[in-house]
Design a protein around this motif. Structure first.
Motif, PDB file in Angstrom:
ATOM      1  N   ARG A   1      89.015 -31.671   3.285  1.00 37.04           N
ATOM      2  CA  ARG A   1      88.175 -31.516   4.474  1.00 37.04           C
ATOM      3  C   ARG A   1      88.100 -32.798   5.284  1.00 37.04           C
ATOM      4  O   ARG A   1      88.078 -32.760   6.499  1.00 37.04           O
ATOM      5  CB  ARG A   1      86.772 -31.017   4.099  1.00 37.04           C
ATOM      6  CG  ARG A   1      86.745 -29.657   3.414  1.00 37.04           C
ATOM      7  CD  ARG A   1      87.568 -28.633   4.126  1.00 37.04           C
ATOM      8  NE  ARG A   1      87.022 -28.288   5.438  1.00 37.04           N
ATOM      9  CZ  ARG A   1      87.692 -27.657   6.398  1.00 37.04           C
ATOM     10  NH1 ARG A   1      88.948 -27.310   6.202  1.00 37.04           N
ATOM     11  NH2 ARG A   1      87.125 -27.383   7.544  1.00 37.04           N
TER      12      ARG A   1
ATOM     13  N   ARG B   1      73.825 -14.828  10.031  1.00 34.73           N
ATOM     14  CA  ARG B   1      73.792 -15.419   8.703  1.00 34.73           C
ATOM     15  C   ARG B   1      72.452 -16.093   8.495  1.00 34.73           C
ATOM     16  O   ARG B   1      71.957 -16.766   9.390  1.00 34.73           O
ATOM     17  CB  ARG B   1      74.923 -16.449   8.595  1.00 34.73           C
ATOM     18  CG  ARG B   1      75.223 -16.847   7.164  1.00 34.73           C
ATOM     19  CD  ARG B   1      76.402 -17.795   7.121  1.00 34.73           C
ATOM     20  NE  ARG B   1      76.012 -18.996   6.390  1.00 34.73           N
ATOM     21  CZ  ARG B   1      76.844 -19.961   6.045  1.00 34.73           C
ATOM     22  NH1 ARG B   1      78.102 -19.894   6.381  1.00 34.73           N
ATOM     23  NH2 ARG B   1      76.428 -21.000   5.384  1.00 34.73           N
ATOM     24  N   ASP B   2      71.884 -15.927   7.323  1.00 37.95           N
ATOM     25  CA  ASP B   2      70.590 -16.520   6.986  1.00 37.95           C
ATOM     26  C   ASP B   2      69.540 -16.285   8.064  1.00 37.95           C
ATOM     27  O   ASP B   2      68.815 -17.198   8.462  1.00 37.95           O
ATOM     28  CB  ASP B   2      70.727 -18.030   6.748  1.00 37.95           C
ATOM     29  CG  ASP B   2      71.657 -18.326   5.572  1.00 37.95           C
ATOM     30  OD1 ASP B   2      71.751 -17.452   4.683  1.00 37.95           O
ATOM     31  OD2 ASP B   2      72.287 -19.386   5.546  1.00 37.95           O
TER      32      ASP B   2
ATOM     33  N   ARG C   1      82.754 -33.863   7.946  1.00 38.58           N
ATOM     34  CA  ARG C   1      82.742 -33.831   9.407  1.00 38.58           C
ATOM     35  C   ARG C   1      82.057 -35.079   9.964  1.00 38.58           C
ATOM     36  O   ARG C   1      82.566 -35.719  10.876  1.00 38.58           O
ATOM     37  CB  ARG C   1      82.044 -32.567   9.901  1.00 38.58           C
ATOM     38  CG  ARG C   1      82.355 -32.271  11.353  1.00 38.58           C
ATOM     39  CD  ARG C   1      81.697 -30.992  11.818  1.00 38.58           C
ATOM     40  NE  ARG C   1      80.315 -30.960  11.412  1.00 38.58           N
ATOM     41  CZ  ARG C   1      79.693 -29.878  10.957  1.00 38.58           C
ATOM     42  NH1 ARG C   1      80.326 -28.753  10.844  1.00 38.58           N
ATOM     43  NH2 ARG C   1      78.429 -29.931  10.593  1.00 38.58           N
TER      44      ARG C   1
ATOM     45  N   ARG D   1      77.433 -22.090  -2.321  1.00 36.17           N
ATOM     46  CA  ARG D   1      77.618 -22.326  -0.886  1.00 36.17           C
ATOM     47  C   ARG D   1      76.992 -23.652  -0.481  1.00 36.17           C
ATOM     48  O   ARG D   1      77.548 -24.391   0.311  1.00 36.17           O
ATOM     49  CB  ARG D   1      77.020 -21.182  -0.071  1.00 36.17           C
ATOM     50  CG  ARG D   1      77.523 -21.204   1.347  1.00 36.17           C
ATOM     51  CD  ARG D   1      77.303 -19.894   2.047  1.00 36.17           C
ATOM     52  NE  ARG D   1      75.924 -19.807   2.482  1.00 36.17           N
ATOM     53  CZ  ARG D   1      75.343 -18.671   2.871  1.00 36.17           C
ATOM     54  NH1 ARG D   1      76.020 -17.547   2.838  1.00 36.17           N
ATOM     55  NH2 ARG D   1      74.112 -18.662   3.275  1.00 36.17           N
ATOM     56  N   LYS D   2      75.856 -23.932  -1.067  1.00 35.50           N
ATOM     57  CA  LYS D   2      75.165 -25.187  -0.781  1.00 35.50           C
ATOM     58  C   LYS D   2      76.084 -26.373  -1.129  1.00 35.50           C
ATOM     59  O   LYS D   2      76.193 -27.326  -0.357  1.00 35.50           O
ATOM     60  CB  LYS D   2      73.884 -25.222  -1.623  1.00 35.50           C
ATOM     61  CG  LYS D   2      72.983 -26.347  -1.354  1.00 35.50           C
ATOM     62  CD  LYS D   2      71.895 -25.993  -0.355  1.00 35.50           C
ATOM     63  CE  LYS D   2      71.162 -27.295  -0.059  1.00 35.50           C
ATOM     64  NZ  LYS D   2      70.364 -27.350   1.082  1.00 35.50           N
TER      65      LYS D   2
ATOM     66  N   GLU E   1      81.349 -30.213   3.277  1.00 36.69           N
ATOM     67  CA  GLU E   1      81.838 -29.965   4.634  1.00 36.69           C
ATOM     68  C   GLU E   1      81.098 -30.826   5.653  1.00 36.69           C
ATOM     69  O   GLU E   1      81.701 -31.465   6.514  1.00 36.69           O
ATOM     70  CB  GLU E   1      81.659 -28.477   4.964  1.00 36.69           C
ATOM     71  CG  GLU E   1      82.135 -28.070   6.352  1.00 36.69           C
ATOM     72  CD  GLU E   1      83.652 -28.054   6.464  1.00 36.69           C
ATOM     73  OE1 GLU E   1      84.327 -28.180   5.427  1.00 36.69           O
ATOM     74  OE2 GLU E   1      84.146 -27.944   7.601  1.00 36.69           O
ATOM     75  N   ASP E   2      79.800 -30.849   5.511  1.00 30.47           N
ATOM     76  CA  ASP E   2      78.956 -31.607   6.420  1.00 30.47           C
ATOM     77  C   ASP E   2      79.285 -33.094   6.366  1.00 30.47           C
ATOM     78  O   ASP E   2      79.419 -33.766   7.371  1.00 30.47           O
ATOM     79  CB  ASP E   2      77.513 -31.390   5.948  1.00 30.47           C
ATOM     80  CG  ASP E   2      76.558 -31.538   7.069  1.00 30.47           C
ATOM     81  OD1 ASP E   2      76.779 -30.842   8.074  1.00 30.47           O
ATOM     82  OD2 ASP E   2      75.632 -32.363   6.954  1.00 30.47           O
TER      83      ASP E   2
ATOM     84  N   HIS F   1      74.280 -18.683  -3.496  1.00 25.80           N
ATOM     85  CA  HIS F   1      73.601 -19.644  -2.630  1.00 25.80           C
ATOM     86  C   HIS F   1      73.884 -21.074  -3.084  1.00 25.80           C
ATOM     87  O   HIS F   1      74.186 -21.944  -2.270  1.00 25.80           O
ATOM     88  CB  HIS F   1      72.099 -19.356  -2.635  1.00 25.80           C
ATOM     89  CG  HIS F   1      71.277 -20.425  -1.986  1.00 25.80           C
ATOM     90  ND1 HIS F   1      71.180 -20.539  -0.612  1.00 25.80           N
ATOM     91  CD2 HIS F   1      70.554 -21.439  -2.511  1.00 25.80           C
ATOM     92  CE1 HIS F   1      70.410 -21.583  -0.329  1.00 25.80           C
ATOM     93  NE2 HIS F   1      70.014 -22.142  -1.456  1.00 25.80           N
TER      94      HIS F   1
ATOM     95  N   ARG G   1      79.368 -26.431  -1.268  1.00 28.50           N
ATOM     96  CA  ARG G   1      80.454 -26.498  -0.280  1.00 28.50           C
ATOM     97  C   ARG G   1      79.962 -27.041   1.053  1.00 28.50           C
ATOM     98  O   ARG G   1      80.632 -27.842   1.689  1.00 28.50           O
ATOM     99  CB  ARG G   1      81.070 -25.109  -0.071  1.00 28.50           C
ATOM    100  CG  ARG G   1      82.088 -24.719  -1.106  1.00 28.50           C
ATOM    101  CD  ARG G   1      82.941 -23.567  -0.585  1.00 28.50           C
ATOM    102  NE  ARG G   1      82.141 -22.453  -0.094  1.00 28.50           N
ATOM    103  CZ  ARG G   1      81.699 -21.453  -0.865  1.00 28.50           C
ATOM    104  NH1 ARG G   1      81.976 -21.446  -2.157  1.00 28.50           N
ATOM    105  NH2 ARG G   1      80.993 -20.475  -0.342  1.00 28.50           N
ATOM    106  N   ASP G   2      78.775 -26.607   1.467  1.00 26.52           N
ATOM    107  CA  ASP G   2      78.220 -27.065   2.745  1.00 26.52           C
ATOM    108  C   ASP G   2      77.990 -28.571   2.755  1.00 26.52           C
ATOM    109  O   ASP G   2      78.196 -29.231   3.766  1.00 26.52           O
ATOM    110  CB  ASP G   2      76.895 -26.354   3.051  1.00 26.52           C
ATOM    111  CG  ASP G   2      77.116 -24.911   3.470  1.00 26.52           C
ATOM    112  OD1 ASP G   2      78.295 -24.542   3.679  1.00 26.52           O
ATOM    113  OD2 ASP G   2      76.129 -24.164   3.592  1.00 26.52           O
ATOM    114  N   ILE G   3      77.525 -29.106   1.614  1.00 27.22           N
ATOM    115  CA  ILE G   3      77.273 -30.548   1.527  1.00 27.22           C
ATOM    116  C   ILE G   3      78.576 -31.317   1.765  1.00 27.22           C
ATOM    117  O   ILE G   3      78.621 -32.274   2.526  1.00 27.22           O
ATOM    118  CB  ILE G   3      76.672 -30.908   0.140  1.00 27.22           C
ATOM    119  CG1 ILE G   3      75.211 -30.429   0.082  1.00 27.22           C
ATOM    120  CG2 ILE G   3      76.767 -32.406  -0.135  1.00 27.22           C
ATOM    121  CD1 ILE G   3      74.558 -30.588  -1.282  1.00 27.22           C
TER     122      ILE G   3
END
Ligand SMILES: [Zn+2]
Length: 390
Positions: free
Chosen positions: A297, A151-152, A250, A239-240, A246-247, A236, A242-244
């Motif tokens: 999450r 990926r990427d 966590r 996804r960015k 998720e990160d 993109h 969602r990633d923010i």
């Protein structure tokens, strides 16, 4: 990442790997053939209801070897994954189109599909990848199956391991977690910490995606333009966002669980099922979608980190946690923006502080006699300053 059976947890270790430059094309090529073979197999498995390994083997093995050129072991993992995908699709009552895999990833059985040897990983079919780095905390535990993902521009090997479930300590008190759309408020009768949510930051990317979508969906732009590049950028941005979330979820869960562990407290959170459901019923806008995602999450990561760290965790009933007096149980009245007051005993506080105290109280009563010492709810050994600047 899933919790396992009785005495064990299944953890996933992320290992960054890289093929030798001269092998990179070959590995990518294998992964593309695997993906095509996987999509073919999913359709074949669904069409002929070949949901057992024996049936799928008979149906697919030869073709995966000859037509897709997969190494023997990789072919087995390919139809095994196809069965898993087909099963979960068949089980889904709201199933739409047949599932299609677009990303480049491969299932690999330990020892047969892949092997870690010193600073290299070997894949079936003698492909070699250099190990760049990984989380070494679980090195002593046996590896199980893995997934290789591209990926990427980067290759990552996700290796699953079985780790014994750590024993939980007897808590000396409770660290309560209250979530609202802007903040997570963590605390109890002695301390309180507030952590901002990244909803606004994530929202910016959602808006960028929306603007692009709007601009290029007009008929002035030719079809090719609507497709390729623009679509990729829209994806993109989504996804960015969602990633923010998720990160953040966590990392925040990790902070909360570490704080609890330091002071030997139990973590208490509200049951968020009802809240997430009610958000789902609101008109679908990006903000509520991101808030709901954040709740889900954070709940997931709190439960997981607590389990992994041996930290006791309680899920309490969320009803009226921000409208009842935590001291006497009377109904509170509003006396300002997010400020509440008890007409009975005079307690006055911010609505999030009220919620934290109520969650603490509910968890304490759930714990009943399990407190390490009967006077423990006061956490006197932790000063708020030590927790500052989160
Ligand atoms: Zn009161």
């Amino acid at each position: 990442m899933l919790t396992g059976g009785e005495g064990a947890l299944t953890v996933t270790v992320r290992m960054r790997v890289s093929p030798e430059p001269e092998d990179e094309q070959a590995v990518l090529d294998l992964m593309r053939r695997y993906r095509d073979a996987l999509n073919y197999s999913i359709r074949a498995v669904i069409a002929s209801k070949a949901l057992s390994l024996t049936k799928a083997h008979k149906l697919l093995y030869k073709e995966l070897r000859e037509r897709y050129g997969l190494p023997a072991r990789v072919a087995l993992d390919c139809y095994r994954e196809a069965i898993a995908i087909a099963k979960s699709w068949l089980k889904n009552p709201r199933k739409g189109n047949k599932p299609t895999v677009k990303s480049l990833r491969m299932w690999l059985t330990h020892e047969l599909g892949y092997r870690v040897k010193g600073d290299h990983v070997e894949l079936a079919g003698s492909y070699r990848l250099r190990v760049i780095g990984w989380d070494r905390r679980y090195d002593d535990f046996p590896s199980r199956e893995a997934r290789l993902v591209f990926r990427d521009g980067e290759f990552t090997l996700y290796i699953t391991k079985q780790v014994p479930r750590p024993a939980k300590y007897a808590p000396k008190g409770v660290l309560a977690v209250d979530i609202n759309e802007r903040q997570v408020v963590v605390g109890n009768s002695s301390v309180e910490v507030r952590i901002e949510t990244p909803v606004e930051r994530a929202l910016r990317y959602r808006r960028l995606a929306e603007r692009l979508q709007g601009k290029y969906s007009s008929s002035r732009y030719r079809a090719w333009r609507r497709r390729s590049g623009v679509r990729r950028r829209v994806r993109h941005f989504h996804r960015k966002a969602r990633d923010i979330i998720e990160d953040w979820a966590r990392r925040t869960a990790h902070i909360i669980v570490s704080l609890a562990k330091q002071s030997q407290l139990a973590v208490a959170r509200e049951d968020l099922t009802g809240l997430v459901e009610s958000l789902r019923e609101l008109p679908k806008d990006h903000r509520t979608a991101l808030i709901a995602l954040g709740y889900r999450r954070l709940g997931f990561w709190l439960d997981w980190q607590a389990e992994k760290g041996g930290v006791p965790l309680f899920v309490v009933d969320p009803a009226d946690t921000s409208s009842t007096c935590p001291r006497c149980g009377a109904e509170l009245v509003e006396v300002g923006y997010r400020r509440l007051r008890c007409p009975n005993c005079g307690l006055e506080a911010d609505r999030d502080t009220i919620a934290v105290l109520n969650i603490e109280g509910r968890a304490l009563s759930k714990m009943g006699g399990t407190l390490a010492s009967p006077t423990a709810p006061q956490v006197t050994d932790v000063s708020p300053n030590r927790w500052g600047n989160l």
